[in-house]
Design a protein around this motif. Structure first.
Motif, PDB file in Angstrom:
ATOM      1  N   TYR A  71       3.641  -6.572   9.182  1.00 62.04           N
ATOM      2  CA  TYR A  71       2.675  -7.259   8.399  1.00 62.04           C
ATOM      3  C   TYR A  71       1.769  -7.006   9.297  1.00 62.04           C
ATOM      4  O   TYR A  71       1.456  -7.157   9.945  1.00 62.04           O
ATOM      5  N   HIS A  98       8.561   1.971  -1.239  1.00 61.67           N
ATOM      6  CA  HIS A  98       8.536   1.268   0.294  1.00 61.67           C
ATOM      7  C   HIS A  98       8.848   0.171  -0.259  1.00 61.67           C
ATOM      8  O   HIS A  98       9.419  -0.553  -1.202  1.00 61.67           O
ATOM      9  N   THR A 103       3.466  -2.930  -1.361  1.00 62.43           N
ATOM     10  CA  THR A 103       2.917  -2.357  -0.505  1.00 62.43           C
ATOM     11  C   THR A 103       2.101  -1.033  -1.291  1.00 62.43           C
ATOM     12  O   THR A 103       3.078  -0.131  -1.174  1.00 62.43           O
ATOM     13  N   GLU A 105      -0.314   3.116  -0.608  1.00 67.43           N
ATOM     14  CA  GLU A 105      -0.251   3.934   0.660  1.00 67.43           C
ATOM     15  C   GLU A 105      -2.124   4.880   0.214  1.00 67.43           C
ATOM     16  O   GLU A 105      -2.085   5.070  -0.721  1.00 67.43           O
ATOM     17  N   PRO A 140       0.389   0.189  -4.948  1.00 66.95           N
ATOM     18  CA  PRO A 140       2.396  -0.941  -4.999  1.00 66.95           C
ATOM     19  C   PRO A 140       2.822  -0.647  -6.271  1.00 66.95           C
ATOM     20  O   PRO A 140       2.402  -0.582  -7.345  1.00 66.95           O
ATOM     21  N   TYR A 160      -0.258   3.638   5.380  1.00 63.39           N
ATOM     22  CA  TYR A 160       0.425   2.260   5.336  1.00 63.39           C
ATOM     23  C   TYR A 160       0.539   0.794   5.687  1.00 63.39           C
ATOM     24  O   TYR A 160       0.239   1.436   6.569  1.00 63.39           O
ATOM     25  N   PRO A 161       0.885  -0.071   4.967  1.00 63.36           N
ATOM     26  CA  PRO A 161       1.263  -0.929   5.485  1.00 63.36           C
ATOM     27  C   PRO A 161       2.016  -0.881   6.813  1.00 63.36           C
ATOM     28  O   PRO A 161       3.511  -0.666   6.457  1.00 63.36           O
ATOM     29  N   GLY A 164       6.168  -1.634   5.318  1.00 63.32           N
ATOM     30  CA  GLY A 164       6.329  -1.451   4.568  1.00 63.32           C
ATOM     31  C   GLY A 164       7.330  -1.176   3.727  1.00 63.32           C
ATOM     32  O   GLY A 164       8.204  -1.115   2.952  1.00 63.32           O
TER      33      GLY A 164
END
Ligand code: F6R
Ligand code: ZN
Length: 190
Positions: A71, A98, A103, A105, A140, A160-161, A164
């Motif tokens: 995160y 994900h 999350t 993208e 998300p 992306y996170p 994820g």
């Protein structure tokens, strides 16, 4: 400065990406999927078996210089999907949700042409055109799969996170609600 103990502190960095070819010389991760990795994903299983038997060609690659999968960090990659068809169906990625499903993208298409197919776990379906200079926002909760409908590689940059992750979940068994075919010289999604 406060350092959150779930997010690793690293120094800033920069790298180069060739916007024509997607080459990222500093990439240290290189995921390669040949056609055989796509077993069960195409409608025409006889055409798929023939393609695999006939040299199992390169299907797609992902290039990354990874950051911590946590995160707060932002993972990014270059995705390069080869042109081709299995029967009448255009080459595509497996597609995934994900793991942390809330999350999203961002995909920025750099070269080639195709579509991003997206679906939710409750059956909603949406697609967007991908072509050089076009960004697709994958919100998300939406699984995403890219499809190459052109004659050159479809190359995109994604972000992306870091936490994820990838969940192939129901895509292995159910696929997406729409597939992209060439029929009578036309691109159709059905
Ligand atoms: C990351 C992402 C891309 C894909 C890549 C390969 O969240 O969406 O990096 O991982 O295009 O696709 P899959 O993982 O579906 O085989
Ligand atoms: Zn993703």
């Amino acid at each position: 400065m406060e350092i959150f103990d779930t997010t690793t502190f690293i120094p800033p960095f920069a790298l180069d990406i060739d916007l024509e070819t997607g080459a990222m010389p500093d990439a240290t991760n290189h995921l390669v999927r040949n056609a055989s990795a796509m077993k069960g994903h195409y409608a025409d299983s006889a055409a798929f078996d023939a393609l695999v038997a006939n040299g199992d060609p390169l299907h797609y690659e992902v290039f990354e210089k990874p950051v911590p999968e946590e995160y707060g960090h932002l993972m990014y990659c270059i995705s390069k999907l080869q042109p081709g068809k299995v029967g009448d169906e255009f080459f595509m990625t497996k597609g995934h949700y994900h793991t942390v499903v809330q999350t999203g993208e961002i995909y920025l298409a750099l070269a080639g042409e195709g579509f991003m197919l997206m679906k939710t776990q409750d059956g909603q379906f949406h697609y967007e055109r991908m072509q050089r200079g076009r960004m697709v926002y994958v919100p998300p909760y939406w699984a995403h799969r890219s499809v190459n409908t052109g004659s050159e590689p479809l190359i995109s940059f994604c972000v992306y996170p870091g936490d994820g992750g990838h969940n192939y979940g129901d895509i292995e068994t159910e696929g997406f609600p729409g597939r992209v075919f060439e029929k009578n010289g036309e691109i159709v999604i059905e």
